[in-house]
Design a protein around this motif. Structure first.
Motif, PDB file in Angstrom:
ATOM      1  N   LEU A  45     -43.748 -46.842  61.950  1.00  0.00           N
ATOM      2  CA  LEU A  45     -42.849 -46.410  60.889  1.00  0.00           C
ATOM      3  C   LEU A  45     -42.412 -47.616  60.059  1.00  0.00           C
ATOM      4  O   LEU A  45     -42.151 -48.691  60.596  1.00  0.00           O
ATOM      5  CB  LEU A  45     -41.599 -45.752  61.479  1.00  0.00           C
ATOM      6  N   PHE A  46     -42.320 -47.405  58.754  1.00  0.00           N
ATOM      7  CA  PHE A  46     -41.782 -48.403  57.835  1.00  0.00           C
ATOM      8  C   PHE A  46     -40.479 -47.833  57.284  1.00  0.00           C
ATOM      9  O   PHE A  46     -40.468 -46.767  56.666  1.00  0.00           O
ATOM     10  CB  PHE A  46     -42.773 -48.681  56.700  1.00  0.00           C
ATOM     11  N   SER A  47     -39.378 -48.543  57.504  1.00  0.00           N
ATOM     12  CA  SER A  47     -38.073 -47.994  57.166  1.00  0.00           C
ATOM     13  C   SER A  47     -37.559 -48.529  55.836  1.00  0.00           C
ATOM     14  O   SER A  47     -38.071 -49.511  55.288  1.00  0.00           O
ATOM     15  CB  SER A  47     -37.056 -48.322  58.263  1.00  0.00           C
ATOM     16  N   SER A  48     -36.495 -47.895  55.353  1.00  0.00           N
ATOM     17  CA  SER A  48     -35.847 -48.328  54.107  1.00  0.00           C
ATOM     18  C   SER A  48     -35.027 -49.586  54.313  1.00  0.00           C
ATOM     19  O   SER A  48     -34.557 -50.189  53.344  1.00  0.00           O
ATOM     20  CB  SER A  48     -34.950 -47.216  53.577  1.00  0.00           C
ATOM     21  N   GLY A  49     -34.819 -49.966  55.536  1.00  0.00           N
ATOM     22  CA  GLY A  49     -34.037 -51.151  55.862  1.00  0.00           C
ATOM     23  C   GLY A  49     -33.685 -51.146  57.334  1.00  0.00           C
ATOM     24  O   GLY A  49     -34.245 -50.370  58.117  1.00  0.00           O
ATOM     25  N   ARG A  50     -32.740 -51.995  57.698  1.00  0.00           N
ATOM     26  CA  ARG A  50     -32.320 -52.099  59.090  1.00  0.00           C
ATOM     27  C   ARG A  50     -30.866 -51.679  59.220  1.00  0.00           C
ATOM     28  O   ARG A  50     -30.091 -51.794  58.283  1.00  0.00           O
ATOM     29  CB  ARG A  50     -32.463 -53.547  59.583  1.00  0.00           C
ATOM     30  N   THR A  51     -30.511 -51.213  60.386  1.00  0.00           N
ATOM     31  CA  THR A  51     -29.106 -51.084  60.751  1.00  0.00           C
ATOM     32  C   THR A  51     -28.909 -51.886  62.028  1.00  0.00           C
ATOM     33  O   THR A  51     -29.777 -51.932  62.890  1.00  0.00           O
ATOM     34  CB  THR A  51     -28.680 -49.624  60.978  1.00  0.00           C
ATOM     35  N   ASP A  52     -27.741 -52.529  62.134  1.00  0.00           N
ATOM     36  CA  ASP A  52     -27.462 -53.385  63.281  1.00  0.00           C
ATOM     37  C   ASP A  52     -27.071 -52.561  64.505  1.00  0.00           C
ATOM     38  O   ASP A  52     -26.852 -51.351  64.419  1.00  0.00           O
ATOM     39  CB  ASP A  52     -26.339 -54.362  62.948  1.00  0.00           C
ATOM     40  N   ALA A  53     -26.971 -53.232  65.627  1.00  0.00           N
ATOM     41  CA  ALA A  53     -26.558 -52.589  66.875  1.00  0.00           C
ATOM     42  C   ALA A  53     -25.229 -51.877  66.682  1.00  0.00           C
ATOM     43  O   ALA A  53     -24.276 -52.447  66.156  1.00  0.00           O
ATOM     44  CB  ALA A  53     -26.435 -53.630  67.986  1.00  0.00           C
ATOM     45  N   GLY A  54     -25.179 -50.617  67.092  1.00  0.00           N
ATOM     46  CA  GLY A  54     -23.956 -49.842  67.020  1.00  0.00           C
ATOM     47  C   GLY A  54     -23.739 -49.092  65.723  1.00  0.00           C
ATOM     48  O   GLY A  54     -22.864 -48.231  65.639  1.00  0.00           O
ATOM     49  N   VAL A  55     -24.515 -49.405  64.685  1.00  0.00           N
ATOM     50  CA  VAL A  55     -24.384 -48.732  63.395  1.00  0.00           C
ATOM     51  C   VAL A  55     -25.125 -47.400  63.440  1.00  0.00           C
ATOM     52  O   VAL A  55     -26.201 -47.280  64.044  1.00  0.00           O
ATOM     53  CB  VAL A  55     -24.919 -49.618  62.260  1.00  0.00           C
ATOM     54  N   HIS A  56     -24.586 -46.401  62.761  1.00  0.00           N
ATOM     55  CA  HIS A  56     -25.150 -45.057  62.770  1.00  0.00           C
ATOM     56  C   HIS A  56     -25.875 -44.763  61.453  1.00  0.00           C
ATOM     57  O   HIS A  56     -25.785 -45.529  60.490  1.00  0.00           O
ATOM     58  CB  HIS A  56     -24.037 -44.025  62.975  1.00  0.00           C
ATOM     59  N   ALA A  57     -26.576 -43.634  61.419  1.00  0.00           N
ATOM     60  CA  ALA A  57     -27.225 -43.210  60.177  1.00  0.00           C
ATOM     61  C   ALA A  57     -27.205 -41.693  60.072  1.00  0.00           C
ATOM     62  O   ALA A  57     -27.475 -40.985  61.046  1.00  0.00           O
ATOM     63  CB  ALA A  57     -28.664 -43.712  60.107  1.00  0.00           C
ATOM     64  N   HIS A  58     -26.858 -41.234  58.904  1.00  0.00           N
ATOM     65  CA  HIS A  58     -26.997 -39.814  58.551  1.00  0.00           C
ATOM     66  C   HIS A  58     -28.310 -39.596  57.822  1.00  0.00           C
ATOM     67  O   HIS A  58     -28.888 -38.512  57.897  1.00  0.00           O
ATOM     68  CB  HIS A  58     -25.823 -39.392  57.668  1.00  0.00           C
ATOM     69  N   GLY A  59     -28.791 -40.636  57.129  1.00  0.00           N
ATOM     70  CA  GLY A  59     -29.992 -40.472  56.318  1.00  0.00           C
ATOM     71  C   GLY A  59     -30.861 -41.709  56.248  1.00  0.00           C
ATOM     72  O   GLY A  59     -31.186 -42.186  55.154  1.00  0.00           O
ATOM     73  N   MET A  60     -31.243 -42.272  57.388  1.00  0.00           N
ATOM     74  CA  MET A  60     -32.219 -43.354  57.388  1.00  0.00           C
ATOM     75  C   MET A  60     -33.570 -42.794  56.927  1.00  0.00           C
ATOM     76  O   MET A  60     -34.001 -41.737  57.383  1.00  0.00           O
ATOM     77  CB  MET A  60     -32.365 -43.965  58.777  1.00  0.00           C
ATOM     78  N   VAL A  61     -34.229 -43.516  56.031  1.00  0.00           N
ATOM     79  CA  VAL A  61     -35.532 -43.087  55.520  1.00  0.00           C
ATOM     80  C   VAL A  61     -36.615 -44.001  56.082  1.00  0.00           C
ATOM     81  O   VAL A  61     -36.459 -45.225  56.122  1.00  0.00           O
ATOM     82  CB  VAL A  61     -35.560 -43.115  53.979  1.00  0.00           C
ATOM     83  N   ALA A  62     -37.705 -43.397  56.517  1.00  0.00           N
ATOM     84  CA  ALA A  62     -38.856 -44.151  56.994  1.00  0.00           C
ATOM     85  C   ALA A  62     -40.114 -43.383  56.605  1.00  0.00           C
ATOM     86  O   ALA A  62     -40.056 -42.173  56.348  1.00  0.00           O
ATOM     87  CB  ALA A  62     -38.799 -44.344  58.511  1.00  0.00           C
ATOM     88  N   HIS A  63     -41.239 -44.086  56.561  1.00  0.00           N
ATOM     89  CA  HIS A  63     -42.485 -43.384  56.252  1.00  0.00           C
ATOM     90  C   HIS A  63     -43.574 -43.766  57.252  1.00  0.00           C
ATOM     91  O   HIS A  63     -43.542 -44.834  57.860  1.00  0.00           O
ATOM     92  CB  HIS A  63     -42.946 -43.624  54.808  1.00  0.00           C
TER      93      HIS A  63
END
Length: 250
Positions: A45-63
């Motif tokens: 997967l290639f993501s739109s970016g990174r989130t650090d440890a403990g951070v959440h996502a409602h809409g992480m995008v990956a392809h």
């Protein structure tokens, strides 16, 4: 070759972040392993970016690029069958072959939650920063307006940030209080490492009377003697949405 876009929601409390790392379990690793079980072959997967440890996502995008002819619904429901309760693919979409989740992104929306109460809340413990005393919301709103626009955010990044430039454009910083929960929505073209958390941490200091709006202006101007920006805890942050241009013809 097909290009499949995924929108992924997750509770990042138990993970080292989005990106694969040698020191613990990442969101990327878990989703890629679920894809391998579904497809029966390696998957990246290639993501739109990174989130650090403990951070959440409602809409992480990956392809994902794949030659598999599965229907789109199978990519969503099939992957979710192999994922833990803390991660779920919410939407899949077939994109043009040239689409890239990271390089085509035009903006991001982050939300930070702060819970203000004399007693901690177990229901908000994983998703909000608990502060025992109330904040001066009017002072924070005044200070937040200083972040809007195109600025050098070099004072609002942590060591290890590999960005080539510290110039970023922030579209809006909106604060909204509802009972004991304060939400801070930050929208921008892109962000440096820990930039949003440092913006929030500094705004909280303003709300506590520990900083003035002028000090934020000084930080953005790179003036000496201001001190460093304070970093808010990771667990209050959530990536809400990533924006892209509409494909040609739409």
């Amino acid at each position: 070759m097909r290009t499949i876009k995924f929108i992924i929601e997750y509770d990042g409390s138990d993970y080292v972040g989005w990106q694969r790392q040698p020191n613990g379990l990442s969101i990327q690793q878990v989703v890629e392993e679920a894809l391998i079980q579904l497809l029966g072959q390696p998957a990246r997967l290639f993501s739109s970016g990174r989130t650090d440890a403990g951070v959440h996502a409602h809409g992480m995008v990956a392809h994902l690029q794949t030659q598999q002819s599965l229907p789109l619904r199978a990519f969503r429901d099939g992957v979710n069958r192999f994922l833990p309760s803390t991660i779920a693919v919410q939407h899949v979409e077939e994109m043009p072959p040239s689409f890239h989740a990271r390089f085509d992104a035009r903006g991001k929306w982050y939300r930070y939650n702060i819970y203000q109460a004399p007693v901690r809340s177990p229901l908000h413990a994983r998703t909000a920063w608990w502060l025992k005393t109330d904040l001066n919301l009017d002072a924070m709103k005044e200070a937040a307006a200083l972040f809007v626009g195109r600025h050098d955010f070099g004072a609002f990044r942590t060591s290890g940030c590999a960005a080539k430039t510290t110039i970023r454009e922030v579209f809006a910083v909106d604060l909204q209080g509802c009972e004991r929960l304060l939400t801070i929505d930050v929208r921008g073209s892109g962000f440096l490492r820990n930039m949003v958390r440092m913006m929030v941490g500094t705004l909280v200091e303003v709300g506590q009377g520990k900083r003035s709006s002028k000090e934020i202006a000084d930080l953005l101007a790179g003036r000496d003697g201001v001190g460093s920006a304070h970093t808010a805890p990771a667990h209050g942050l959530c990536l809400m949405e990533v924006w892209y241009d509409a494909p040609s013809g739409q």
